[in-house]
Design an enzyme around this catalytic site. Structure first.
Site, mmCIF file in Angstrom:
data_model
loop_
_atom_site.group_PDB
_atom_site.id
_atom_site.type_symbol
_atom_site.label_atom_id
_atom_site.label_comp_id
_atom_site.label_asym_id
_atom_site.label_seq_id
_atom_site.Cartn_x
_atom_site.Cartn_y
_atom_site.Cartn_z
ATOM 1 N N ARG A 90 0.844 -1.197 0.000
ATOM 2 C CA ARG A 90 0.000 0.000 0.000
ATOM 3 C C ARG A 90 0.878 1.245 0.000
ATOM 4 O O ARG A 90 1.821 1.364 0.778
ATOM 5 C CB ARG A 90 -0.909 -0.006 1.233
ATOM 6 C CG ARG A 90 -1.909 1.148 1.285
ATOM 7 C CD ARG A 90 -2.745 1.058 2.546
ATOM 8 N NE ARG A 90 -3.589 -0.138 2.543
ATOM 9 C CZ ARG A 90 -3.945 -0.809 3.654
ATOM 10 N NH1 ARG A 90 -3.504 -0.429 4.828
ATOM 11 N NH2 ARG A 90 -4.734 -1.851 3.558
ATOM 12 N N ARG A 159 -2.005 6.246 9.926
ATOM 13 C CA ARG A 159 -2.193 5.795 8.544
ATOM 14 C C ARG A 159 -2.238 6.996 7.598
ATOM 15 O O ARG A 159 -2.136 8.144 8.016
ATOM 16 C CB ARG A 159 -3.488 4.982 8.444
ATOM 17 C CG ARG A 159 -3.493 3.716 9.279
ATOM 18 C CD ARG A 159 -2.555 2.655 8.707
ATOM 19 N NE ARG A 159 -2.561 1.433 9.489
ATOM 20 C CZ ARG A 159 -3.379 0.406 9.294
ATOM 21 N NH1 ARG A 159 -4.302 0.473 8.351
ATOM 22 N NH2 ARG A 159 -3.287 -0.684 10.030
ATOM 23 N N LYS A 222 -3.818 1.116 14.897
ATOM 24 C CA LYS A 222 -3.782 2.103 13.817
ATOM 25 C C LYS A 222 -4.517 3.370 14.229
ATOM 26 O O LYS A 222 -5.449 3.347 15.041
ATOM 27 C CB LYS A 222 -4.395 1.525 12.558
ATOM 28 C CG LYS A 222 -5.840 1.071 12.706
ATOM 29 C CD LYS A 222 -6.303 0.335 11.469
ATOM 30 C CE LYS A 222 -7.682 -0.280 11.670
ATOM 31 N NZ LYS A 222 -8.106 -1.079 10.508
ATOM 32 N N LYS A 224 -6.191 6.943 12.419
ATOM 33 C CA LYS A 224 -6.585 7.520 11.136
ATOM 34 C C LYS A 224 -6.967 8.994 11.292
ATOM 35 O O LYS A 224 -7.722 9.356 12.193
ATOM 36 C CB LYS A 224 -7.754 6.731 10.546
ATOM 37 C CG LYS A 224 -7.394 5.273 10.244
ATOM 38 C CD LYS A 224 -8.545 4.498 9.649
ATOM 39 C CE LYS A 224 -8.123 3.075 9.280
ATOM 40 N NZ LYS A 224 -9.230 2.302 8.677
ATOM 41 N N CYS A 439 -14.931 -3.516 -0.066
ATOM 42 C CA CYS A 439 -13.531 -3.786 0.234
ATOM 43 C C CYS A 439 -13.029 -4.880 -0.702
ATOM 44 O O CYS A 439 -13.773 -5.432 -1.504
ATOM 45 C CB CYS A 439 -13.372 -4.212 1.691
ATOM 46 S SG CYS A 439 -14.030 -5.859 2.030
ATOM 47 N N CYS A 445 -7.560 -11.094 0.818
ATOM 48 C CA CYS A 445 -7.533 -10.613 2.205
ATOM 49 C C CYS A 445 -7.634 -11.790 3.175
ATOM 50 O O CYS A 445 -8.579 -12.580 3.111
ATOM 51 C CB CYS A 445 -8.660 -9.622 2.454
ATOM 52 S SG CYS A 445 -8.691 -9.017 4.166
ATOM 53 N N CYS A 484 -15.800 -8.916 5.854
ATOM 54 C CA CYS A 484 -15.723 -9.224 7.282
ATOM 55 C C CYS A 484 -16.203 -7.989 8.040
ATOM 56 O O CYS A 484 -16.493 -6.959 7.434
ATOM 57 C CB CYS A 484 -14.294 -9.602 7.670
ATOM 58 S SG CYS A 484 -13.168 -8.197 7.809
ATOM 59 N N CYS A 488 -13.523 -1.931 6.372
ATOM 60 C CA CYS A 488 -12.633 -1.160 5.510
ATOM 61 C C CYS A 488 -13.376 -0.243 4.539
ATOM 62 O O CYS A 488 -12.831 0.785 4.138
ATOM 63 C CB CYS A 488 -11.703 -2.093 4.753
ATOM 64 S SG CYS A 488 -10.443 -2.855 5.807
#
Length: 574
Positions: A90, A159, A222, A224, A439, A445, A484, A488
């Protein structure tokens, strides 16, 4: 608030707690030598196509995820072969700005190393998939040739920083994009591990700490950050750990920002202690205080976030566990008092497709890219535009592509190319499809329980038939799908959302806010396509018959009693 007492700073990031009380990931980070681990040695191991041991977790901080092709996992197991390991890489791309030079380089890398595919994400950046281990270094060094990197694109750090994409306000958009880059450059890890492992640079001895802010264990999870300018909430500001809402003054310039904290989408099915949360607005700051406040908010999460239970380590849980007033006071003790929040209004979170002329006389074309996925043919077509366009592209938070800053002289040439290549037909879709996101999901994934990106297009076709039956085909309804519950594609603030539970099975959520201001609620659990369509048919039929003028679908489902409103994330499982 005067009765709130702040305890001494925990500083658990420097391991003031015994290691055995922390989660294994905290111990791993602490012992990693500032994210070096044994990654460099693992890359040299040709016996396996994977990275051995726990280095796969450290590589996330370098923007790299190890994955495998789950479509062939069972067959390879039967043949006693290791999984078909490959990697996702990424890119760090603050604000989603990509010069045409960079686009051509990224396209070249995707075609050479990424199975001739490229994905644009919901956080305005690129993901390469299907990268083999021996191709990781060439990809990262190729990005470096155009001054791009993958630092902190994953991992327990800040991120990629988002910024709104609104061509109608070019000066505001440009300023927010610049601020996104400034903040991103300031908050990424400072360890030299990235340069040593991927660029082959020598390790430099120093008596100074490598990570003066992050310490040895970085953030608990993480973190954001995003910038938005009303009226369009395209970045879903309430889904950010730290969100800055631009307040425009009478002179048309940014007077400052409302500060929103504690947003986050992920949850775990059957674990009521986990839940999504919308960010809370706690005050207003002037632009000169951005860095100080950003540091203060991150410090609070760094020092008080949960490092023992990783499932509850996001900032949203710190906010709820400590209390919003406590969090605000802790921030103000570090960065000074916040002014009262100023008024603002969101009306949408969607992109505006096609050509838009801004007040500076430049033109901008937004191209719909379904679920952000581009194949070789589409990459080649967009590359033709990149070769004649002298400015840049913008990746939108809705996984689309904007051809930005087109001059009047360039516009006819680009329009002709859009028509000749057939790209312009990408925008000829239903309103529902244009307001949808998914996603990656299966097969790459590792967290996915069901298909999303591959399945949503065909499901939308069937939902479109229902909407047409009730004459709702032109109604803007936000629809999002994930493989899931990690969220995302930010599903838990969509009017209609589906999250994967098992192959072919999904949870159906209804009642989110049209512009991302309200969480939705579980409506049907663990159901297949037939039950999904049946539930939506019933809800849409009532919406067509009973809605009020200009009433959005999410608002209707609550008013009509189809679903109960979610007022706080921690109550969404009730």
């Amino acid at each position: 608030m005067t009765d709130i007492q702040l305890p001494p700073t925990d500083r658990s990031c420097d391991i003031s707690q015994p290691l055995e009380r922390l989660s294994p990931d905290e111990t791993l980070k602490y012992k990693s030598e500032q994210l070096r681990g044994t990654i460099a040695l693992g890359l040299l191991d040709r016996i396996t196509s994977a990275v051995p041991g726990t280095d796969i977790k450290l590589m996330k901080f370098h923007g790299i995820y190890q994955q495998d092709d789950r479509d062939v996992r069972d067959e390879r197991r039967r043949q006693k072969l290791e999984p078909a390991y490959q990697f996702m890489i990424r890119v760090r791309l603050p604000g989603g700005i990509c010069t045409t030079e960079r686009w051509l380089k990224i396209t070249d890398l995707a075609c050479k190393h990424g199975n001739e595919t490229l994905r644009m994400t919901t956080r305005q950046t690129f993901q390469f998939h299907w990268i083999l281990k021996h191709d990781i270094v060439p990809v990262i060094r190729g990005l470096h040739e155009v001054l791009l990197d993958t630092v902190a694109a994953c991992g327990d750090d800040s991120r990629g920083v988002m910024a709104t994409v609104n061509p109608q306000f070019p000066a505001i958009q440009a300023e927010l994009s610049a601020l996104a880059k400034t903040v991103s450059d300031h908050v990424i890890p400072k360890t030299r591990a990235y340069h040593e492992i991927w660029y082959g640079e020598e390790r430099i001895a120093s008596s100074e700490p490598e990570e003066p802010f992050y310490g040895k264990t970085y953030m608990p999870r993480k973190f954001k950050i995003g910038f938005v300018a009303p009226p369009n909430n395209d970045i879903d500001i309430y889904a950010q750990d730290l969100g800055y809402i631009a307040i425009i003054g009478e002179d048309g310039k940014i007077a400052g920002f409302n500060v929103a904290v504690g947003g986050g989408m992920g949850r775990t099915d059957k674990a009521p202690q986990t839940y999504p949360r919308t960010a809370s607005v706690i005050g207003f700051i002037t632009p000169d205080r951005l860095i100080a406040v950003t540091e203060a908010v991150m410090e609070v999460q760094r020092d008080y976030g949960n490092r023992a239970d990783r499932a509850r380590a996001r900032f949203k849980y710190t906010v709820d566990d400590k209390g919003l007033d406590w969090i605000k006071l802790a921030i103000e003790e570090r960065a000074g008092s916040l002014e009262p929040a100023r008024s603002y209004d969101f009306t949408s979170n969607a992109d505006t497709y096609g050509w838009v002329e801004s007040d500076d006389g430049l033109h901008h074309f937004t191209l719909f890219i379904e679920n952000g996925r581009l194949n070789r043919d589409e990459l080649d077509k967009i590359a033709q535009i990149a070769r004649i366009h002298k400015s840049h592209f913008r990746l939108t938070p809705n996984q689309n592509l904007m051809i930005s800053n087109v001059t009047s002289a360039e516009k006819p040439k680009i329009t002709a190319l859009l028509e000749e290549t057939g790209l312009i037909a990408f925008n000829e879709h239903s309103t529902l499809r244009l307001n949808s996101m998914a996603c990656v999901g299966l097969p790459t994934c590792g967290l996915a329980m069901a298909d999303s990106e591959r399945y949503l297009p065909s499901l939308i076709t069937k939902i479109e038939e229902i909407l047409t039956r009730y004459n709702l085909q032109d109604e803007p309804i936000t629809l999002r799908m994930t493989g899931c519950p990690n969220g995302c594609s930010r599903p838990f603030i969509a009017e209609v959302a589906l999250t994967g539970r098992a192959p072919g099975k999904y949870n159906l959520y209804l009642g989110g806010g049209f512009h991302g201001q309200r969480l939705n609620r579980l409506y049907r659990e663990n159901i297949g396509e037939e039950a999904i369509l049946e539930a939506l048919d019933e809800a849409f039929s009532r919406y067509a018959a009973e809605r009020l003028p200009n009433e959005h679908f999410g608002d209707f489902t609550i008013r009509a009693g189809i679903i109960r409103e979610v007022t706080e994330g921690r109550f969404s499982n009730d």
